[in-house]
Design a protein around this motif. Structure first.
Motif, short mmCIF file in Angstrom:
data_model
loop_
_atom_site.label_atom_id
_atom_site.label_comp_id
_atom_site.label_asym_id
_atom_site.label_seq_id
_atom_site.Cartn_x
_atom_site.Cartn_y
_atom_site.Cartn_z
N UNK A 59 -44.64 96.98 55.90
CA UNK A 59 -44.68 95.85 54.97
C UNK A 59 -43.75 94.73 55.41
N UNK A 60 -42.90 94.99 56.43
CA UNK A 60 -42.12 93.91 57.03
C UNK A 60 -42.99 93.02 57.91
N UNK A 61 -44.05 93.61 58.45
CA UNK A 61 -44.91 92.89 59.38
C UNK A 61 -45.56 91.65 58.78
N UNK A 62 -46.17 91.74 57.58
CA UNK A 62 -46.79 90.53 57.02
C UNK A 62 -45.80 89.45 56.64
N UNK A 63 -44.55 89.82 56.37
CA UNK A 63 -43.54 88.80 56.12
C UNK A 63 -43.34 87.96 57.37
N UNK A 64 -43.30 88.64 58.52
CA UNK A 64 -43.20 87.92 59.79
C UNK A 64 -44.46 87.09 60.03
N UNK A 65 -45.62 87.68 59.72
CA UNK A 65 -46.88 86.95 59.88
C UNK A 65 -46.89 85.68 59.05
N UNK A 66 -46.47 85.78 57.79
CA UNK A 66 -46.47 84.62 56.92
C UNK A 66 -45.55 83.53 57.46
N UNK A 67 -44.36 83.92 57.91
CA UNK A 67 -43.41 82.95 58.44
C UNK A 67 -43.96 82.28 59.69
N UNK A 68 -44.48 83.09 60.63
CA UNK A 68 -45.01 82.53 61.86
C UNK A 68 -46.23 81.65 61.60
N UNK A 69 -47.09 82.07 60.65
CA UNK A 69 -48.31 81.32 60.34
C UNK A 69 -47.99 79.94 59.78
N UNK A 70 -47.01 79.89 58.90
CA UNK A 70 -46.63 78.62 58.28
C UNK A 70 -45.98 77.69 59.31
N UNK A 71 -45.11 78.25 60.15
CA UNK A 71 -44.36 77.45 61.12
C UNK A 71 -45.24 77.03 62.30
N UNK A 72 -46.02 77.96 62.86
CA UNK A 72 -46.76 77.70 64.09
C UNK A 72 -48.18 77.20 63.86
N UNK A 73 -48.85 77.73 62.84
CA UNK A 73 -50.25 77.37 62.61
C UNK A 73 -50.44 76.35 61.50
N UNK A 74 -49.39 76.08 60.74
CA UNK A 74 -49.50 75.12 59.66
C UNK A 74 -50.28 75.64 58.47
N UNK A 75 -50.45 76.97 58.37
CA UNK A 75 -51.13 77.53 57.21
C UNK A 75 -50.25 77.39 55.98
N UNK A 76 -50.89 77.30 54.81
CA UNK A 76 -50.15 77.15 53.56
C UNK A 76 -50.38 78.37 52.67
N UNK A 77 -49.36 78.70 51.92
CA UNK A 77 -49.42 79.84 51.02
C UNK A 77 -50.07 79.42 49.70
N UNK A 78 -51.22 80.02 49.37
CA UNK A 78 -51.92 79.69 48.12
C UNK A 78 -51.42 80.59 46.99
N UNK A 79 -51.82 80.26 45.76
CA UNK A 79 -51.36 81.05 44.62
C UNK A 79 -51.88 82.48 44.67
N UNK A 80 -53.15 82.66 45.11
CA UNK A 80 -53.69 84.02 45.13
C UNK A 80 -53.09 84.84 46.27
N UNK A 81 -52.72 84.18 47.38
CA UNK A 81 -52.03 84.89 48.44
C UNK A 81 -50.64 85.33 47.98
N UNK A 82 -49.92 84.41 47.32
CA UNK A 82 -48.58 84.73 46.82
C UNK A 82 -48.63 85.85 45.80
N UNK A 83 -49.61 85.78 44.88
CA UNK A 83 -49.76 86.84 43.87
C UNK A 83 -50.12 88.17 44.49
N UNK A 84 -51.03 88.14 45.46
CA UNK A 84 -51.42 89.36 46.15
C UNK A 84 -50.28 89.96 46.94
#
Length: 309
Positions: free
Chosen positions: A262-287
């Motif tokens: 479960x540490x892995x997706x935290x890294x994924x989220x950080x890398x995705x936002x920084x490198x790919x410019x993806x944004x965290x949506x409400x349903x992603x945050x809730x999930x």
């Protein structure tokens, strides 16, 4: 198992989480440079060859224990390496890396459920609550905040692939714990990797080439990006990540080892936002919140003691 070995196994699992967290991001970035069959095949081939050379003395030493288990190790490699690799990377090709990362983080849930189904233990009340929360979080992500999509099967193919990948890898983790009692980590990695490569990855890659697909990268692709993606995923998440994870499973057990994921997706989220410019949506945050809360409940000491032998 000594305390020192378990501590090294814990460090290996943390490193695995970081490497695999970056895997989804790199795959997502590489989808316009390298076709899926080429990326999956070439990320594994050099890694398996290098690991085979390194592990050769241990392979010779362990062959008497490997040979009677060769068939079941082959099946393990087909599901835990071959099919898992296609589902995992294919998921990242079709869905945002953040979603793929957190769906893949449900692996501990499937470890517990499959462990119970295979006669490996019981689930406490807290464990059932954790399973329910993780399930709700997963549905929230794959339905993109609209549960009606689940009833209508209007789901992202990439998210469904990622969910299936998590289930396959959970089963593989349970089997690795049993095999590692007789086989060292490195030979176990090599044998299962060759099985996945020969039975799944190579035939699919050949079919792709025969049908006219590019052997390495798309015609108009940025070659440095394709080369970089394949080199990184081959050496980092594929070679080192799998060795680290199998060592962690052997020293800490499949339930505890899977919990580190479960540490892995935290890294994924950080890398995705920084490198790919993806944004965290409400349903992603809730999930994400539901999945992590569920995993914490599943990881409680009393649950860990009962979930697996």
């Amino acid at each position: 198992m000594t305390g020192g070995s378990r501590s090294l196994g814990t460090l290996a699992l943390i490193a695995t989480a970081a490497l695999w967290g970056s895997n989804h991001v790199v795959a997502r970035a590489a989808r316009d440079a390298a076709p899926l069959p080429a990326l999956v095949f070439w990320r594994w081939l050099p890694a398996v060859i290098i690991l085979t050379v390194i592990a050769w003395p241990a392979l010779q030493r362990g062959w008497p224990d490997i040979r009677p288990r060769l068939w079941e190790l082959t099946i393990g490699g087909v599901f835990g390496v071959g099919l898992f690799s296609y589902l995992l990377i294919g998921g990242a090709y079709q869905s945002p890396a953040i979603e793929v990362g957190f769906i893949n983080a449900t692996t501990p849930v499937w470890v517990v459920l499959l462990g119970v189904m295979m006669g490996g233990g019981q689930i406490t009340r807290a464990g059932y609550g954790g399973l329910a929360l993780a399930f709700i979080g997963t549905i929230l992500i794959i339905s993109k905040g609209d549960p009606v999509r689940v009833a209508g099967l209007q789901l992202s193919l990439g998210n469904l692939w990622s969910l299936l990948a998590a289930i396959f890898f959970a089963w593989f983790s349970i089997r690795v714990r049993e095999w590692s009692r007789a086989i060292e980590t490195l030979p176990l990695t090599v044998v299962t990797a060759w099985a996945g490569l020969v039975v799944v990855l190579f035939p699919v890659y050949v079919i792709w080439i025969v049908r006219g697909g590019p052997w390495f990268a798309w015609t108009d692709a940025d070659m440095p990006i394709a080369l970089g993606a394949i080199a990184y995923t081959g050496v980092g998440p594929t070679m080192l990540g799998n060795v680290f994870y199998l060592y962690g499973v052997a020293t800490n057990g499949p339930t505890r080892a899977a919990g580190f994921l479960y540490l892995s997706p935290l890294c994924t989220a950080m890398f995705s936002i920084v490198w790919l410019g993806e944004q965290l949506t409400w349903y992603q945050a809730g999930g994400i919140a539901a999945i992590l809360t569920g995993l914490v409940l599943l990881s409680r000491p009393e649950q860990d003691a009962k979930a697996m032998p």
